[in-house]
Design an enzyme around this catalytic site. Structure first.
Site, PDB file in Angstrom:
ATOM      1  N   ASP A   1      -4.563  -6.377   6.508  1.00 20.64           N
ATOM      2  CA  ASP A   1      -5.716  -6.139   5.867  1.00 20.64           C
ATOM      3  C   ASP A   1      -6.728  -7.213   5.704  1.00 20.64           C
ATOM      4  OD1 ASP A   1      -7.862  -4.440   5.072  1.00 20.64           O
ATOM      5  OD2 ASP A   1      -6.868  -3.820   3.209  1.00 20.64           O
TER       6      ASP A   1
ATOM      7  N   TYR B   1       0.990  -1.115   0.034  1.00 22.59           N
ATOM      8  CA  TYR B   1      -0.011  -0.012  -0.078  1.00 22.59           C
ATOM      9  C   TYR B   1       0.988   1.225   0.049  1.00 22.59           C
ATOM     10  CZ  TYR B   1      -3.972  -2.970   1.569  1.00 22.59           C
ATOM     11  OH  TYR B   1      -4.850  -4.116   1.478  1.00 22.59           O
TER      12      TYR B   1
ATOM     13  N   ASP C   1      -9.957  -8.524   8.260  1.00 22.13           N
ATOM     14  CA  ASP C   1     -11.406  -8.738   7.575  1.00 22.13           C
ATOM     15  C   ASP C   1     -11.944  -9.844   7.741  1.00 22.13           C
ATOM     16  OD1 ASP C   1     -10.977  -5.881   6.964  1.00 22.13           O
ATOM     17  OD2 ASP C   1     -11.046  -6.116   4.738  1.00 22.13           O
TER      18      ASP C   1
ATOM     19  N   LYS D   1       4.875 -14.817   3.926  1.00 23.46           N
ATOM     20  CA  LYS D   1       5.163 -15.597   3.044  1.00 23.46           C
ATOM     21  C   LYS D   1       6.386 -15.528   2.739  1.00 23.46           C
ATOM     22  CE  LYS D   1       2.992 -17.534   0.689  1.00 23.46           C
ATOM     23  NZ  LYS D   1       2.904 -19.123   0.543  1.00 23.46           N
TER      24      LYS D   1
ATOM     25  N   ASP E   1      -1.193 -18.385   3.928  1.00 23.62           N
ATOM     26  CA  ASP E   1      -2.167 -19.259   3.346  1.00 23.62           C
ATOM     27  C   ASP E   1      -2.606 -20.486   4.280  1.00 23.62           C
ATOM     28  OD1 ASP E   1       0.446 -20.110   2.830  1.00 23.62           O
ATOM     29  OD2 ASP E   1      -0.006 -21.001   0.887  1.00 23.62           O
TER      30      ASP E   1
END
Length: 341
Positions: free
Chosen positions: A232, A130, A236, A175, A208
């Site tokens: 984020d 971002y 959520d 990751k 994941d």
């Protein structure tokens, strides 16, 4: 007498102003209890941008940075500004230039089914994917993901400190098996801090696999730390465990406090232009974000009273449409405020 706390109010777009309006009586209630505070409303959002061409002018940013102690923010995003420029230059600039590295997103256990989920997400708030650096060419698009050690360290230090104070496990989502440079930095700092905090049960987990485990059973998780993008997504998902985006709170802060204004509270949900102006927005996320702001300011009795009022109102069946009820935004706000002690 102590100088009053100055709180900047930025309603923004869509339902932002509607939910922020339900927080204003909470501020007045705190003032009536003896908390010295002042509020000033700023106009920055899509309406102001479309009328003037201004997003967040430098003079306003300097005013917020130097003359206010906190920001209470509604939401930004409006289909009349399809490229989202105003949202980036208002909210993302505030996060970045105020160095609000730590975005704290709790899932209050009183909102979860049978109160079995109690997860807190620590999301880095200023970098990663971002950072708005990239390019678009014919047949090719690039979004850079930038991570710096100071920001990574601030976020992880805050997460380890919180985990140590609560005696709860901490999981780093990453990751690094693929993103060897950026997430490799996260893992290096994480392992260093884990060695310095043997009292914290800390582990790294591929993002994941973590998402799969959360869906299967979220109860073993305590604190989750992540970069901007993964944080984020994870927060959520966690909002689903407590009733959805309408009830999810957040607060962003600068743990190293390089300036006066070092905290911004806002609900996790967006501006929801499809329901704006209809009284359908859920104010719970905003009111719980206000409680987080009270706690950050050291106003623990007010924070606890507001959270208890939300819990009691929901337990009594007060719900907006997104939670299966019929109350309007204003009616839900009243139902909560009626339970202030």
């Amino acid at each position: 007498m102590a100088q009053p706390i100055r709180i900047a109010l930025i309603p923004g777009d869509g339902v932002g102003g509607e939910v922020l309006a339900e927080a204003l009586p909470c501020l007045e209630w705190a003032r009536n209890r003896g908390r010295a505070l002042e509020t000033v409303t700023f106009p920055y959002g899509a309406d102001h941008y479309l009328a003037t061409g201004e997003t967040l002018p430098d003079s306003a940013f300097t005013d917020l940075r130097d003359h206010f102690d906190a920001i209470l923010f509604g939401a930004v995003g409006d289909p009349r500004v399809p490229d989202g420029r105003h949202a980036e230059e208002i909210l993302l600039r505030l996060r970045r230039d105020l160095e609000l590295t730590v975005n704290f997103r709790p899932c209050p256990p009183f909102l979860s089914v049978a109160r079995t989920v109690d997860i807190e997400v620590f999301r880095e708030n200023t970098e990663g994917s971002y950072c708005l650096q990239g390019s678009t060419e014919v047949g090719r698009a690039v979004d850079l993901s930038v991570h710096t050690e100071p920001a990574v360290r601030r976020l992880l230090q805050a997460a380890f400190a919180r985990a140590a104070s609560l005696g709860r496990p901490l999981t780093l989502a990453h990751k690094a098996n693929v993103l060897k440079h950026g997430h490799g930095l996260w893992m290096r700092v994480f392992e260093e801090l884990r060695a310095a905090h043997p009292e914290v049960n800390a582990r790294g987990m591929h993002a994941d696999a973590l998402l799969c485990a959360l869906v299967q059973d979220p109860t073993p998780f305590g604190l989750i730390a992540a970069d901007n993008y993964l944080g984020d997504l994870i927060s959520d998902l966690c909002a689903a465990f407590i009733g959805g985006m309408g009830v999810a709170p957040s607060i962003s802060f600068a743990p190293h406090r390089p300036h006066r204004c070092a905290v911004l509270a806002e609900p996790v949900h967006g501006s929801a232009p499809d329901i704006a102006g209809q009284g359908l927005a859920n104010p719970v996320g905003m009111l719980l974000s206000t409680a987080l702001l009270f706690r950050y300011l050291g106003w623990e009795p007010e924070a606890a009273a507001l959270e208890t009022a939300v819990s009691d109102a929901l337990a009594a069946g007060a719900k907006t449409r997104d939670l299966g009820g019929t109350l309007s935004t204003a009616a839900m706000g009243r139902a909560i405020r009626e339970r202030f002690s």
